[in-house]
Design an enzyme around this catalytic site. Structure first.
Site, PDB file in Angstrom:
ATOM      1  N   SER A 142       0.848  -1.188   0.000  1.00 22.35           N
ATOM      2  CA  SER A 142       0.000   0.000   0.000  1.00 22.35           C
ATOM      3  C   SER A 142       0.882   1.237   0.000  1.00 22.35           C
ATOM      4  O   SER A 142       2.021   1.212   0.491  1.00 22.35           O
ATOM      5  CB  SER A 142      -0.899   0.016   1.236  1.00 22.35           C
ATOM      6  OG  SER A 142      -1.536   1.273   1.406  1.00 22.35           O
ATOM      7  N   TYR A 155      -1.637  -1.600  10.311  1.00 19.98           N
ATOM      8  CA  TYR A 155      -1.788  -1.752   8.857  1.00 19.98           C
ATOM      9  C   TYR A 155      -0.627  -1.079   8.132  1.00 19.98           C
ATOM     10  O   TYR A 155       0.027  -1.681   7.264  1.00 19.98           O
ATOM     11  CB  TYR A 155      -3.110  -1.149   8.411  1.00 19.98           C
ATOM     12  CG  TYR A 155      -3.322  -1.192   6.918  1.00 19.98           C
ATOM     13  CD1 TYR A 155      -3.754  -2.353   6.288  1.00 19.98           C
ATOM     14  CD2 TYR A 155      -3.088  -0.066   6.129  1.00 19.98           C
ATOM     15  CE1 TYR A 155      -3.945  -2.401   4.913  1.00 19.98           C
ATOM     16  CE2 TYR A 155      -3.271  -0.100   4.762  1.00 19.98           C
ATOM     17  CZ  TYR A 155      -3.703  -1.275   4.156  1.00 19.98           C
ATOM     18  OH  TYR A 155      -3.878  -1.301   2.800  1.00 19.98           O
TER      19      TYR A 155
END
Length: 264
Positions: A142, A155
């Site tokens: 990401s 995350y």
């Protein structure tokens, strides 16, 4: 240009994983599809076989369970003679909010899901690819790998791990004809990432990327031997700025944006 003929795709029941499966099938690549959702996997496999004339095997597995990671790794090892692409796309966003209020077991499970399969399956895939002198591994990361994310600390950190891991392993094997690429998209439409975490698609970084474009850019990057791929010009600009600007300015921006986020 390297062509892939046999691939394993995890997280294939939806989102970016499904987009990789669809793009590879359209290119004539046989697939092993891995995810928890058996019904969705079987429906996708049937569709891709009928539409593209490829072989698509279904391998149900919960990659948050280390035992099942070993099961999938064994299948990857068994396919060593023909496997030339591994796409690690399984993952979850997890709860949004300060770490100190989150459930400890849920945090451990999400961290395991985001890191252990990437390492275990990559390690299982590489010997066969090296022996064959070609192959690729795509680890879906990401753009948050490059940015601080108050409210999403685990995350963000797990994606930084995936990106660093990919870049390092690429340096170990690229001279043997094998490429490892971290694909680092920003906010992407057509995924169930936010819904699976129990909240709406809020707090986006920018425009929604097309999930098919993410898959195509990722495949182009691993084919070209690029260890990091950030799809979308605007997201590449954000990453470049995060590296060029003083880190204190970068932190200040994202602390203001997300630092006071609380669970709903």
């Amino acid at each position: 240009m390297q062509e892939f003929r046999h691939a394993v795709v995890t997280g294939a029941s939806g989102g970016i994983g499904e987009a990789f499966a669809r793009e590879l099938a359209a290119r004539g690549c046989d697939l092993i599809l891995v995810a928890r959702g058996v019904d969705r996997l079987e429906a996708l496999a049937e569709e891709l076989q009928g539409r593209h004339g490829i072989t698509a095997d279904v391998l149900p597995a919960d990659l948050g369970d280390p035992v099942q990671v070993e099961k999938v790794a064994a299948r990857v090892t068994d396919a060593a003679g023909t496997l030339d692409l591994l796409v690690n796309s399984a993952g979850a966003l997890g709860a949004i909010g300060p770490l100190f209020v989150q459930d400890a077991e849920a945090v451990r499970r999400n961290l395991a899901l985001s890191t252990l399969p990437i390492v275990g399956l990559t390690q299982a895939a590489l010997p066969g690819m090296i022996a064959n002198g070609h192959g690729g591994v795509i680890n879906v990361s990401s753009v948050m790998a490059f940015l601080p994310a108050p409210g999403g600390a685990v995350y963000s950190a797990s994606k930084a791990f995936a990106t660093s891991f990919s870049e390092s392993v690429h340096g170990e094997v690229n001279w043997r004809g094998v490429h490892v690429t971290a694909v680092c998209p920003g906010s992407t439409g057509g995924t169930r990432l936010h819904r699976s975490a129990g909240h709406r698609e809020s707090g986006r970084l920018g425009r929604l990327l097309d999930v098919g474009d993410v898959a195509r850019e990722g495949l182009a990057a691993v084919t070209a031997g690029r260890p990091i791929c950030v799809p979308g010009l605007d997201y590449r600009w954000r990453v470049a700025m995060s590296r060029l600007l003083p880190r204190g300015l970068v932190r200040a921006r994202y602390y203001r944006r997300w630092g006071r986020r609380v669970p709903r």
